[in-house]
Design a protein around this motif. Structure first.
Motif, PDB file in Angstrom:
ATOM      1  N   UNK A  33       0.636  -1.219   0.589  1.00 16.30           N
ATOM      2  CA  UNK A  33       0.269  -0.092   0.251  1.00 16.30           C
ATOM      3  C   UNK A  33       0.779   1.284  -0.061  1.00 16.30           C
ATOM      4  N   UNK A  34       0.479   1.707  -1.048  1.00 14.56           N
ATOM      5  CA  UNK A  34       1.776   3.458  -1.408  1.00 14.56           C
ATOM      6  C   UNK A  34       0.164   4.980  -0.542  1.00 14.56           C
ATOM      7  N   UNK A  80       3.058  -4.125   3.456  1.00 15.01           N
ATOM      8  CA  UNK A  80       3.963  -3.653   3.102  1.00 15.01           C
ATOM      9  C   UNK A  80       3.693  -1.858   2.531  1.00 15.01           C
ATOM     10  N   UNK A  81       3.799  -1.596   4.021  1.00 12.64           N
ATOM     11  CA  UNK A  81       3.033   0.314   3.498  1.00 12.64           C
ATOM     12  C   UNK A  81       4.602   0.726   2.726  1.00 12.64           C
ATOM     13  N   UNK A  82       4.032   1.938   2.714  1.00 13.94           N
ATOM     14  CA  UNK A  82       5.413   2.864   1.903  1.00 13.94           C
ATOM     15  C   UNK A  82       4.365   4.075   2.677  1.00 13.94           C
ATOM     16  N   UNK A  83       5.135   5.071   2.241  1.00  8.63           N
ATOM     17  CA  UNK A  83       4.815   6.045   3.097  1.00  8.63           C
ATOM     18  C   UNK A  83       5.350   6.963   1.983  1.00  8.63           C
ATOM     19  N   UNK A  84       4.371   8.296   1.137  1.00 13.29           N
ATOM     20  CA  UNK A  84       5.454   8.498   0.611  1.00 13.29           C
ATOM     21  C   UNK A  84       4.842  10.451   0.830  1.00 13.29           C
ATOM     22  N   UNK A  85       6.042  11.439   1.425  1.00  9.55           N
ATOM     23  CA  UNK A  85       6.547  12.425   2.294  1.00  9.55           C
ATOM     24  C   UNK A  85       6.656  13.221   1.603  1.00  9.55           C
ATOM     25  N   UNK A  86       6.603  14.862   1.432  1.00 13.50           N
ATOM     26  CA  UNK A  86       7.511  15.435   0.552  1.00 13.50           C
ATOM     27  C   UNK A  86       8.974  15.658   1.996  1.00 13.50           C
ATOM     28  N   UNK A  87      10.466  15.872   1.041  1.00 16.29           N
ATOM     29  CA  UNK A  87      11.819  15.897   2.050  1.00 16.29           C
ATOM     30  C   UNK A  87      11.569  16.395   3.095  1.00 16.29           C
ATOM     31  N   UNK A  88      10.994  17.332   2.919  1.00 13.47           N
ATOM     32  CA  UNK A  88      10.352  18.805   4.286  1.00 13.47           C
ATOM     33  C   UNK A  88      10.128  18.592   5.203  1.00 13.47           C
ATOM     34  N   UNK A  89       9.056  17.600   4.907  1.00 10.38           N
ATOM     35  CA  UNK A  89       8.342  16.783   6.554  1.00 10.38           C
ATOM     36  C   UNK A  89       8.676  15.611   7.210  1.00 10.38           C
ATOM     37  N   UNK A 110       8.580   2.294   4.775  1.00 10.79           N
ATOM     38  CA  UNK A 110       9.088   2.593   3.994  1.00 10.79           C
ATOM     39  C   UNK A 110       8.966   4.184   3.076  1.00 10.79           C
ATOM     40  N   UNK A 111       9.491   4.889   3.712  1.00 10.86           N
ATOM     41  CA  UNK A 111       9.678   6.250   3.106  1.00 10.86           C
ATOM     42  C   UNK A 111      10.067   6.888   1.694  1.00 10.86           C
ATOM     43  N   UNK A 112       9.440   7.425   0.868  1.00 10.85           N
ATOM     44  CA  UNK A 112       9.691   7.941  -0.223  1.00 10.85           C
ATOM     45  C   UNK A 112       9.550   9.033  -0.558  1.00 10.85           C
ATOM     46  N   UNK A 113       9.781   9.649  -0.831  1.00  6.83           N
ATOM     47  CA  UNK A 113      10.162  11.547  -1.313  1.00  6.83           C
ATOM     48  C   UNK A 113       9.298  11.959  -1.471  1.00  6.83           C
ATOM     49  N   UNK A 114       8.089  12.616  -2.100  1.00  7.80           N
ATOM     50  CA  UNK A 114       7.326  12.986  -2.525  1.00  7.80           C
ATOM     51  C   UNK A 114       7.944  13.597  -3.461  1.00  7.80           C
ATOM     52  N   UNK A 115       7.268  13.894  -5.335  1.00  3.95           N
ATOM     53  CA  UNK A 115       7.087  14.717  -6.044  1.00  3.95           C
ATOM     54  C   UNK A 115       6.317  15.915  -6.298  1.00  3.95           C
ATOM     55  N   UNK A 116       6.818  15.906  -7.075  1.00 13.15           N
ATOM     56  CA  UNK A 116       6.004  17.734  -7.858  1.00 13.15           C
ATOM     57  C   UNK A 116       4.687  17.385  -7.808  1.00 13.15           C
ATOM     58  N   UNK A 117       3.870  16.814  -7.779  1.00  8.64           N
ATOM     59  CA  UNK A 117       2.759  16.286  -8.402  1.00  8.64           C
ATOM     60  C   UNK A 117       2.481  15.005  -7.197  1.00  8.64           C
ATOM     61  N   UNK A 118       1.198  14.518  -7.658  1.00  8.29           N
ATOM     62  CA  UNK A 118       0.740  13.165  -7.239  1.00  8.29           C
ATOM     63  C   UNK A 118       1.269  12.023  -8.103  1.00  8.29           C
ATOM     64  N   UNK A 164       3.841   8.781  -6.411  1.00 11.53           N
ATOM     65  CA  UNK A 164       2.968   7.941  -6.862  1.00 11.53           C
ATOM     66  C   UNK A 164       4.026   6.546  -7.598  1.00 11.53           C
ATOM     67  N   UNK A 165       5.030   7.463  -8.535  1.00 12.96           N
ATOM     68  CA  UNK A 165       5.663   6.742  -9.214  1.00 12.96           C
ATOM     69  C   UNK A 165       6.790   6.804  -8.271  1.00 12.96           C
ATOM     70  N   UNK A 166       7.509   7.969  -7.517  1.00 16.01           N
ATOM     71  CA  UNK A 166       8.336   7.395  -6.118  1.00 16.01           C
ATOM     72  C   UNK A 166       7.854   6.035  -5.197  1.00 16.01           C
TER      73      UNK A 166
END
Length: 221
Positions: free
Chosen positions: A5-6, A48-57, A75-83, A87-89
């Motif tokens: 789950x992302x 498997x939980x993948x959390x997408x967050x902006x680097x600043x947060x 796991x943590x993935x970096x947020x992108x410029x758009x949704x 999701x791609x990250x």
């Protein structure tokens, strides 16, 4: 079948009227995002939980995890410029085959039944999204004004949107366009069919201060 789950949580919460991003705001004494993650853990402790967050947060999130002694593995993935790019990250952290869902971090009240329904149907259909009926009268804006349209021809879309991993990977290899409003639209751009399942009305997206009041009430039910 391995499940992933992302959880996308890149909002700034400007419509909430505060400085704290909405995914970190407390609901009944616990940050929204933690409640969202717990919903999926309750469905399947091995997901498997993948959390997408902006680097600043991300530093603030780690502080919250320590403060609330929140220890769910993720796991943590970096947020992108758009949704789309967020999701791609997140998808880059998915290994192997199986099923992968994408869920809004500020939808903490998705039911266990809906999660199970989405993953269960996706095992056969490859692409599944939860929807609910439109209960209000709907009007379509025209050049002359507006007109009523049959509401039974429309549905409100929720998350998690669940897909076969290989299909979602292929979808996210496409070039981004503004027409990609959710994951289903990305998959449909490949010419693939998306199947609808019944969602739950409590699965609201917390966006405004009024939504937070509803959330506090839902927490107590």
């Amino acid at each position: 079948m391995k499940k992933h789950i992302i959880i996308v949580a890149g909002g700034k919460g400007l419509r909430m009227g505060g400085d704290i991003p909405k995914q970190f705001l407390p609901v009944c004494g616990k940050p929204v995002l933690m409640r969202t993650m717990e919903a999926f853990y309750a469905y399947d402790a091995d997901i498997h939980i993948i959390l997408v967050l902006p680097v600043s947060q991300q530093a603030y999130w780690k502080e919250l995890c320590q403060e609330y002694q929140f220890a769910l593995s993720h796991d943590i993935a970096n947020g992108g410029d758009t949704r789309f790019h967020s999701v791609m990250n997140g998808l880059a952290l998915v290994e192997g085959d199986g099923l992968v869902g994408v869920h809004d971090g500020v939808r903490p009240f998705v039911s266990q039944e809906v999660i199970a329904r989405c993953y269960g149907e996706a095992a056969d259909c490859k692409a599944v999204i939860p929807v609910i009926d439109v209960v209000e009268t709907v009007r379509h804006l025209t050049e002359e004004g507006s007109e009523t349209v049959p509401r039974d021809r429309y549905k409100l879309v929720q998350t998690p949107q669940v897909f076969e991993v290989a299909l979602l990977r292929r979808a996210y290899q496409q070039t981004y366009t503004d027409l990609f409003t959710d994951d289903a639209s990305v998959v449909e751009a490949l010419g693939e069919k998306v199947h609808l399942v019944q969602g739950n009305r409590e699965n609201i997206k917390l966006t405004t201060p009024f939504d937070l009041k509803l959330a506090e009430m839902l927490c107590l039910t």
